[in-house]
Design a protein around this motif. Structure first.
Motif: not given
Lengths: 548, 328, 142
Positions: A228-236
């Protein structure tokens, strides 16, 4: 009789002790209490799943329960269990050292463990957390429950506890070996702890920073992981599994080390393929860093990386199989004593083989698409984490129990408890392989009626297993007060810890022990007088032909 | 702790085989060399964990930059290269004084060692002082991490948004990404124009608001999901500030998600700053012990280890400086 | 047993019993080199050499880090295992960076969900015919 247990008195002499043996015993207590807590969560989960629909708890509570079960079992029980308790107790004695290299750091690491555990418990007071033990974003940054930040902080601290233990072990193995204790004379348990420590040092910091970022994401919405803030959950997931896949080997490697000891000592047979087992430990440690992506096959990871990670995953089977074959070869023509510890070791080989082979299924890309996030995965990692790592821990506990507390436990009850645990375990989790391959998703509160009979069997199995563990707790506690006094060497072991008294004196050895081949059992003989084994060193045994 | 600690050293027969060269040799080491090499290896392993600790952040940086290079070259202009350069020089010089402190400690020159340690401490304080001015300025002009990079939605605007009282930044764009592509494209282009009246985003449909929680738990019906109204009421009760998606920077060329640059900037330099603070505490402790005369050419391991730690702090900054301040 | 670096100088007032003494001149020269490199890297920032700006910046940083590690941190004279620890840790960082970057670069178009114009741009430029153009911001399993 002056030993480490009676050397000084009072609570403070334990809480602030620098003695690695006392720290090991305190870890043991902490780990067992956590195991009880995590086990109760597991029983609640299984009871809820005994029939479709709501049985005993609300859906939200169920989510909190399986999350807590996972987090407690992984971070508070399995990861610290063998290195923290058995490793701390046994490693310096096996090595012939007076203590670990940094006793204060060792104590600090235990205190960190306590603080981490407290924060995990505090998370419950803040409303619990229902993210699963993996804290996957974006759910972990969005969930309404307030326990996420405390538990993240707790796991962060537990990570440092683990790092410091590993650091201590590496330095101890490198710098504290006495004369004669060469690298290839070290018992294989030490090799395993060494390889584990390498992983702890290299992987854990990445988890720490990742969880810190999740905390920041949750509190400040920094936009690293949250889409939602432009982040990348797969990176987590990349970062998380860069730690957490090696963490699986933090759990299993020391377990394999224990099995090497148990198989060899209780079959009175020289370990087969010492160097292969030693090197395979280190090989597994290195491979463990190259396979993290196999947790992410269905998460949107690219096809290229899926293929690479899948291929490397298969190669982990090689060093694991080397170990299994070497254990089997050690048993061949051995004089096997079916002591409780040995039963757990044999159980380990059986369960680890199933757990390892189903890991190959899941490492296969197309099969994983079908099996991902089903009970098949649950059964697989329970076979590895519990059926292997924890079973080895319980086996090692029985093996070193007389050494730690100077008392013998009741072998008959021990064998009965093993049968309960072993049968209960297989009934619980083998059923889940079937559930998973039929499509039952993991972490679900409710299910279709067609799965009901499997779930019922699985729950009954978990009760049998629980009965086994409660019986184990009962006779071990009983032995502390009423058990027969343990001889120095009840099983016929040859490594250095069996040369000092049970329990060991405060500074481990009255005289510096002589270091020989710790798997050469020819000079070990039963002594009626001692009611234990003694090492008879004479001219003849010195000139015997090679052991195998 | 010390009472229990000291007991083994009084135990007869334990320590007599080797005369301790210094009063700081622990009982379980046979020789000072063994102790020195052990603590040194331990420190190197710890520094290894520090490297991996920062390494994960460097990995994060690399990925963000590899995927959004123009974001980094754009946002980097808001960092002060001169202050960053001065800070680099300050850290290098403090590293020199730290290395000199180790040098003098090894030679048993107490006064020179203490002077070097004090210089290092001043260097560290200077670094943090300059850093403070940098942070202070950026926060003042709202070059922040996260939602505060954007203007808050005040009460009137929030009312205009409708019944959606959630934290509303750019998250709605995601919901719309799943919607019609062409409509999405035109809507997106409009967001980069500063004169479009606020707010431009349509209220999120109720189903989307809970879809995240639902998808993590399972399909609807298998688990109860907290009602949308309840979530909204709780958020309002908590008095949370909600933010629009209008950034404080009045620039038409502003790339999307510029706040991510500042997030990683604050995360990395902040973590580095924490290490500087820890380093200062450590140097202070070394000065204290040095003043008491604990160190000489036989026992100086703490100074040596402190030096190693301080050099790693320097080492990290050596990479942070070009990665953030020197993007062409 | 002790490596070449650990020849012992007993009770000589100007030498440590353990460890290696690095002369002040070496430390000062290292510092000067570091400062010169810092000025150089700042200067290069204002010259446009395209892709090579980042390469040069990282190259100089690596060089500076090497100087710090070898001379300030005594790694040049240290025991081999300590050197291995240092290099191994950096290799693992490189491993983490390499594999994650390869993955996210493979998935790059799907990362720009906040910026559909950019998605379209990337799709058009890099793979105009590829089936992936059918996706709009939603990732597919491979």
């Amino acid at each position: 009789m002056d030993n480490y247990l009676t050397w000084t008195k009072g609570v403070a002499s334990w809480v602030f002790t620098l003695d690695h043996k006392r720290i090991g015993v305190m870890y043991l207590l902490g780990v067992l209490v956590s195991f009880l807590v995590g086990g109760i969560f597991a029983l609640i989960i299984r009871t809820e799943l005994i029939a479709p629909g709501q049985t005993i708890i609300e859906p939200e509570t169920y989510n909190i329960m399986f999350t807590l079960h996972g987090a407690v079992m992984v971070f508070l029980v399995i990861i610290p269990s063998i290195p923290g308790s058995l490793g701390n107790f046994v490693l310096p004695i096996m090595l012939g050292a007076k203590d670990v290299a940094f006793p204060r750091l060792n104590l600090f690491s235990f205190h960190l463990w306590i603080i981490g555990a407290v924060f995990t418990v505090l998370a419950l007071l803040f409303g619990g957390f229902d993210t699963g033990w993996t804290f996957y974003t974006p759910y972990s940054t969005k969930t309404e429950l307030g326990g996420v930040v405390p538990v993240i902080f707790g796991v962060f601290i537990l990570g440092f506890s683990s790092i410091f233990t590993g650091l201590n072990f590496i330095v101890t193995v490198h710098k504290m070996r006495p004369k004669g204790m060469t690298w290839f004379r070290m018992p294989l348990f030490l090799w395993a702890l060494y390889a584990t420590a390498l992983i702890q040092i290299l992987a854990t910091p990445v988890l720490a920073i990742t969880l810190m970022l999740v905390g920041l994401e949750r509190v400040f919405q920094i936009g690293i992981f949250d889409p939602a803030m432009g982040g990348d959950p797969v990176l987590f997931q990349h970062f998380f599994w860069f730690y957490s896949h090696p963490a699986v080997y933090i759990m299993i490697l020391p377990a394999m080390g224990i099995i090497s000891e148990l198989i060899s000592v209780h079959s009175h047979r020289h370990i087969f393929g010492y160097t292969f087992i030693a090197y395979s430990s280190v090989a597994i440690a290195v491979f463990s860093f190259l396979v993290w992506g196999h947790h992410m096959f269905t998460s949107g990871q690219s096809a290229l990386m899926n293929t690479i990670f899948s291929a490397i995953t298969f190669s982990v089977a090689v060093p694991s199989a080397i170990k299994v074959f070497n254990w089997l070869a050690t048993l061949y023509k051995g004089s096997i004593a079916l002591n409780t510890a040995m039963l757990y070791a044999l159980g380990f080989i059986f369960l680890f083989t199933i757990g390892g082979l189903t890991g190959i299924y899941l490492g296969t890309l197309n099969v994983d698409v079908h099996l991902h996030d089903t009970y098949f995965v649950v059964a697989h990692f329970h076979y590895v984490m519990m059926g292997s790592a924890l079973i080895a821990f319980i086996g090692g506990l029985h093996h070193w129990w007389p050494k730690m507390f100077g008392r013998m436990f009741d072998e008959t009850l021990g064998r009965i408890a093993f049968v309960l645990v072993f049968v209960g375990f297989n009934v619980t989790f083998f059923t889940q392989f079937m559930l998973g391959s039929h499509g039952m998703p993991r972490r679900y509160y409710d299910y279709q009626p067609e799965f009901a009979s499997y779930h019922l069997i699985s729950t009954i199995g978990s009760y049998v297993m629980a009965a086994g563990f409660f019986l184990t707790a009962a006779y071990l506690l009983h032995s502390l007060f009423f058990g027969r006094k343990a001889p120095a060497n009840p099983w016929g072991g040859r490594s250095l810890e069996w040369q000092c008294t049970s329990p060991p004196p405060h500074d481990n050895f009255k005289v510096t022990p002589s270091v020989g081949d710790c798997y050469d059992f020819r000079a070990v003989h039963w002594s009626e007088e001692e009611q234990g084994y003694v090492v008879i060193r004479d001219e003849e045994s010195a000139n015997l032909p090679p052991a195998h | 702790m010390t009472a229990i600690d000291s007991k083994p050293e009084e135990t007869p027969g334990l320590d007599e085989s080797h005369g301790s060269d210094t009063p700081f040799q622990a009982h379980h080491f046979d020789t000072p060399i063994q102790q020195y090499e052990s603590v040194k290896l331990g420190m190197w392993l710890f520094l290894g964990t520090e490297i991996l600790f920062f390494g994960a952040l460097f990995a994060l940086y690399t990925i963000l930059r590899a995927n959004d290079p123009e974001l980094f070259s754009y946002a980097s202009q808001y960092l002060n290269t001169i202050l960053g350069g001065i800070n680099t020089a300050v850290l290098i010089l403090s590293s020199l004084s730290m290395a000199a402190a180790v040098h003098f400690a090894q030679r048993g020159r107490k006064t020179l060692m203490l002077i070097s340690l004090w210089l290092t401490l001043f260097g560290a304080a200077g670094f943090l002082g300059i850093k403070y001015f940098e942070y202070e300025h950026k926060i003042h002009v709202n070059l922040n991490w996260g939602p505060s990079f954007y203007y808050p939605v005040d009460a009137a605007e929030a009312a205009a948004v409708g019944e959606d009282g959630q934290v509303s930044t750019v998250q709605d764009e995601n919901a719309r990404a799943a919607a019609d592509e062409s409509a999405l494209l035109s809507a997106e282009r409009s967001t980069s124009l500063p004169d479009v009246p606020e707010p431009r985003l349509a209220p999120m449909p109720p189903t989307d608001a809970v879809s995240m929680a639902q998808s993590a738990i399972g399909p609807g019906g298998l688990s109860a999901v907290k009602p949308e109204e309840k979530i909204k009421a709780e958020r309002a009760a908590a008095g949370e500030v909600t933010y629009s998606d209008k950034p404080h920077l009045e620039d038409q060329d502003l790339p999307v998600n510029t706040h991510r640059f500042f997030a990683i900037y604050y995360a990395m330099t902040g973590l580095h700053g924490i290490h500087v603070v820890v380093g200062m505490v450590m140097i202070g402790w070394l000065i204290l012990r040095g003043t008491k005369g604990h160190f000489d050419n036989r026992y100086y391991a703490p100074v040596d280890l402190g030096g190693l730690y301080w050099h790693v702090v320097d080492l990290v900054w050596i990479f942070l400086f070009p990665l953030f301040y020197l993007i062409h | 047993m002790a490596s070449r670096a650990h020849a012992q100088h007993r009770t000589d007032d100007t030498h440590p019993i353990v460890g290696h003494l690095v002369p002040m001149s070496t430390l000062v020269w290292t510092t000067l080199a570091l400062l010169v490199l810092t000025i150089l890297t700042v200067a290069v920032r204002y010259i446009d050499v395209g892709e090579f700006n980042i390469v040069i910046a990282i190259g100089i940083a690596v060089l500076k880090a090497t100087l710090v590690a070898l001379f300030f941190m005594h790694l040049w004279w240290d025991r081999p295992f300590n050197q291995i620890v240092f290099v191994a840790c950096i290799s693992f960082v490189v491993l983490l960076i390499a594999l994650t970057v390869i993955d996210t670069k493979q998935n790059a178009p799907t990362l720009y969900t906040g910026n559909p114009a950019r998605v379209q741009e990337v799709l058009d430029a890099k793979a105009p015919e590829a089936p992936i153009t059918k996706q709009t911001g939603l990732s597919s399993p491979g």
